[in-house]
Design an enzyme around this catalytic site. Structure first.
Site, PDB file in Angstrom:
ATOM      1  N   GLY A  12      45.179  55.532  39.770  1.00  0.00           N
ATOM      2  CA  GLY A  12      45.714  54.205  39.465  1.00  0.00           C
ATOM      3  C   GLY A  12      44.849  53.448  38.478  1.00  0.00           C
ATOM      4  O   GLY A  12      43.624  53.527  38.531  1.00  0.00           O
ATOM      5  N   ASP A 142      40.190  49.892  45.074  1.00  0.00           N
ATOM      6  CA  ASP A 142      40.205  49.943  46.545  1.00  0.00           C
ATOM      7  C   ASP A 142      38.819  49.910  47.173  1.00  0.00           C
ATOM      8  O   ASP A 142      38.690  49.635  48.367  1.00  0.00           O
ATOM      9  CB  ASP A 142      40.933  51.201  47.014  1.00  0.00           C
ATOM     10  CG  ASP A 142      42.391  51.202  46.610  1.00  0.00           C
ATOM     11  OD1 ASP A 142      42.971  50.100  46.537  1.00  0.00           O
ATOM     12  OD2 ASP A 142      42.944  52.284  46.359  1.00  0.00           O
ATOM     13  N   GLY A 187      45.942  47.896  49.867  1.00  0.00           N
ATOM     14  CA  GLY A 187      44.967  48.518  50.766  1.00  0.00           C
ATOM     15  C   GLY A 187      45.673  49.281  51.867  1.00  0.00           C
ATOM     16  O   GLY A 187      46.214  48.672  52.782  1.00  0.00           O
ATOM     17  N   ARG A 188      45.661  50.607  51.747  1.00  0.00           N
ATOM     18  CA  ARG A 188      46.400  51.434  52.684  1.00  0.00           C
ATOM     19  C   ARG A 188      45.647  51.550  54.007  1.00  0.00           C
ATOM     20  O   ARG A 188      46.145  51.148  55.061  1.00  0.00           O
ATOM     21  CB  ARG A 188      46.568  52.820  52.058  1.00  0.00           C
ATOM     22  CG  ARG A 188      47.291  53.835  52.901  1.00  0.00           C
ATOM     23  CD  ARG A 188      47.449  55.107  52.091  1.00  0.00           C
ATOM     24  NE  ARG A 188      48.186  54.812  50.875  1.00  0.00           N
ATOM     25  CZ  ARG A 188      49.521  54.756  50.817  1.00  0.00           C
ATOM     26  NH1 ARG A 188      50.240  54.978  51.889  1.00  0.00           N
ATOM     27  NH2 ARG A 188      50.120  54.501  49.686  1.00  0.00           N
ATOM     28  N   GLN A 297      46.910  43.014  40.668  1.00  0.00           N
ATOM     29  CA  GLN A 297      45.602  43.209  41.306  1.00  0.00           C
ATOM     30  C   GLN A 297      44.742  44.246  40.592  1.00  0.00           C
ATOM     31  O   GLN A 297      43.530  44.175  40.625  1.00  0.00           O
ATOM     32  CB  GLN A 297      45.775  43.680  42.761  1.00  0.00           C
ATOM     33  CG  GLN A 297      46.311  42.623  43.676  1.00  0.00           C
ATOM     34  CD  GLN A 297      46.756  43.201  45.010  1.00  0.00           C
ATOM     35  OE1 GLN A 297      45.965  43.331  45.926  1.00  0.00           O
ATOM     36  NE2 GLN A 297      48.020  43.561  45.119  1.00  0.00           N
TER      37      GLN A 297
END
Lengths: 413, 413
Positions: A12, A142, A187-188, A297
């Protein structure tokens, strides 16, 4: 003897990944032993298809704009590399390419999935004694890579998030009887980005409630808190991670009827704010609003952190310097020497220790009721958002790098 | 003889409404004839409840921060004033208050609904020959007030929108096979904000398709365009207004099962991007992403336009200066003298000509197939986003004004 090097970007996009590219490219272009600095378009995919550019074909002044250009200037890819135990064809193709182009160093900028790719390539090359070093350069908003204090891209992401949270707080406070506002943050499995919303509290504009996937979420307690805060203030601001789970460990999102999976088979998140907003509306009869911060973001360079971009640049630079010293199968990490004054050292760690692992937010960064973030987290995160980025403005808007991306011609057979 | 004045803010927050407040407050505080500059908290609501502050109680240095503080520093309200033909009680209360506090000028900063409030009060005061002037100061990100070239708040909103569109375009272009990405932008009946996305094309990062409520939308043509662009580029960026309607004049949003209304009985919009995204996914089988820019559009001061804030300040200042000249029942407007070089004059227009009316995007700003915006629009909008705002940073984040908001004590009876 002169040699060439190649770099690719993967995973990403972030606001800082191109700063790392610039750090690597500028440092290596200045090295008298380096003949060509190549870039693979769209990561491993372009590498295998021969979609390769030579940075000597690019204009040096234009290249400087990489530092303040978000996303992946070389293009990115999501590519799961097969194991060489089961299939060596891809690996053989890579070795062939490295041989033709006299490539002795391969750099890959990415997150955990990309470090897995890096690690597999490095292992194969070492196994067959192929003379090419492999160094990974971390990037991910992340902040979930292990071994490194934090990841390039994270500081800019949370600076954007906390800035936006501050503005939203100012906005929703304008009415005496306002809404319960949900801000859903990426945020997984790790709540690093959502934790960043807490920074806004330093200037008095923080969320009232913060929920991370690392905490245990009780809908009953949540509704009680919302009701109490609303009664007192007339509005509630809730920051929450898209990957929030209930006490049974189910994603809250799966309460929805329609869900889909991404290329890696992960559940596509997004929408948990709406799920909780509906609950608040149904049970407490309060007015609601749900805001998903979404992909800004990871690309909002206009609210980026100067510290983050500088560090990203350094990671790229150090990747090359360490490779020059002979290291391979390593990823550059940042080691924090101190927080006040803030001081970082650039070191290396073996790729095996990083690939596919996820660093969660430690529990001492969460409060006991799992609805807020502690002072310890603020001490950790504050240095990462210091400094504003001076971006190039044209027509009142950011102007990004414009690479020629001339594909080199070479005999692939 | 000395007199006092009062100001209130109303309607949805913007990035520029506090700059207008500062312009008015600073100019009037410096006037030797003015005894008190009062502020009504939460607009007409605070006025009626006697929730009034005196700007002399505030710190002057702190007040300067108003210019770069988004939202409504005095608090806002959505309040539909009854007609004085049917009920004069509210009006009598206001007159009583104005008399007690020796208020000779009433200023109200707001959009079309607020100008309706302003207009009713002005009419009543004139009818009973009450010696208090009423001047409206425009604000709305929607840019839908008639008579004025544009509204304070609009420039900052489209600067934020076009900046974010640029960054999203950079992000989604990173993959060879990407998604069809929808960016949903505020705008019920007028597409001014969505049109602003086009500015990103000046630096090569504009949307592929732009849909405004003023155009006629055909789902069939839309799907054809998306399919063609995707086949060529591997990704599509669509900017669209939340208030988009189909050829039968129905909001596309009403295709959803669940909808709700706001305090004024308007249909709550938001979600049209998802409606179209699902269509694209179902019919064209392409991967999709829907982004709603949501309330950051109206409060993102960190990406604000300096031109906009300067003009907002001037509108506040001119409101007072014109009131000093004896005008009442008027709203300050901006008249464009020229675009290149950009030049604005501050004038007045009767409130009756403004209240409750909506200025739509003129058709020559839309292309013939209603899926893009023309050069004429760019000439109109470009001057409005020039210049970046220097906001106060503390802890790496924006620091907003902190008013004491000490309620004055006075005998209300």
């Amino acid at each position: 003897m002169k040699y060439s090097i190649i770099v690719g970007q993967s995973g990403g996009p972030t606001a800082a990944i191109n700063a790392s590219l610039l750090g690597l490219v500028k440092t290596s272009l200045n090295d008298p032993e380096v003949e060509h600095v190549y870039g693979a378009l769209n990561g491993i995919d372009g590498l295998l298809k021969g979609q390769i550019i030579d940075f000597k074909d690019e204009d040096l002044t234009e290249l400087e704009k990489l530092k303040t250009t978000p996303s992946s200037a070389l293009g990115s890819v999501r590519f799961k590399l097969s194991d060489y135990q089961t299939d060596t064809s891809v690996y053989e193709k890579l070795c062939h390419l490295f041989m033709i182009l006299n490539i002795k160093m391969f750099f890959y900028i990415g997150g955990n999935d990309s470090m897995d790719t890096c690690c597999k390539i490095a292992s194969y090359l070492m196994k067959i004694n192929f003379p090419c070093q492999v160094i990974g350069i971390p990037k991910t908003i992340d902040n979930d890579l292990v071994e490194t204090d934090h990841t390039p891209g994270y500081g800019s992401a949370i600076k954007y998030i906390a800035t936006t949270i501050s503005e939203i707080k100012a906005d929703i406070s304008a009415y005496q009887k306002g809404k319960v506002t949900f801000v859903e943050i990426m945020g997984r499995d790790a709540g690093w980005l959502t934790a960043g919303s807490k920074l806004a509290s330093l200037n008095g504009n923080g969320p009232d409630l913060i929920y991370l996937p690392e905490g245990s979420f009780s809908l009953k307690m949540f509704l009680e808190k919302v009701e109490n805060i609303y009664a007192k203030k007339g509005h509630v601001l809730v920051a929450l991670s898209e990957g929030l789970k209930d006490q049974e460990g189910r994603y809250l999102l799966t309460y929805r009827s329609f869900n889909s999976n991404d290329d890696f088979g992960h559940l596509q998140l997004g929408g948990v704010g709406e799920v909780l907003a509906e609950k608040v509306n149904q049970v407490l009869k309060l007015p609601i609003r749900s805001i998903e911060l979404n992909i800004p973001q990871r690309c909002a360079i206009h609210a980026g952190s100067l510290t983050d971009l500088d560090e990203a640049y350094e990671c790229g630079k150090w990747a090359f310097l360490y490779a020059k010293e002979g290291y391979t199968n390593q990823m550059v990490i940042m080691k924090r020497i101190s927080s006040f004054p803030y001081q970082i050292e650039y070191q290396l760690v073996s790729l095996e220790k990083v690939a596919n692992l996820v660093k969660k937010v430690p529990l001492d960064y969460l409060n006991k009721t799992f609805d807020d973030v502690t002072e310890q987290y603020l001490d950790y995160a504050l240095p990462l958002i210091k400094g504003e980025v001076k971006i190039n403005y044209e027509n009142g808007l950011p102007k990004f790098v414009n690479l020629k991306k001339k594909i080199i011609s070479f005999n692939k057979n």
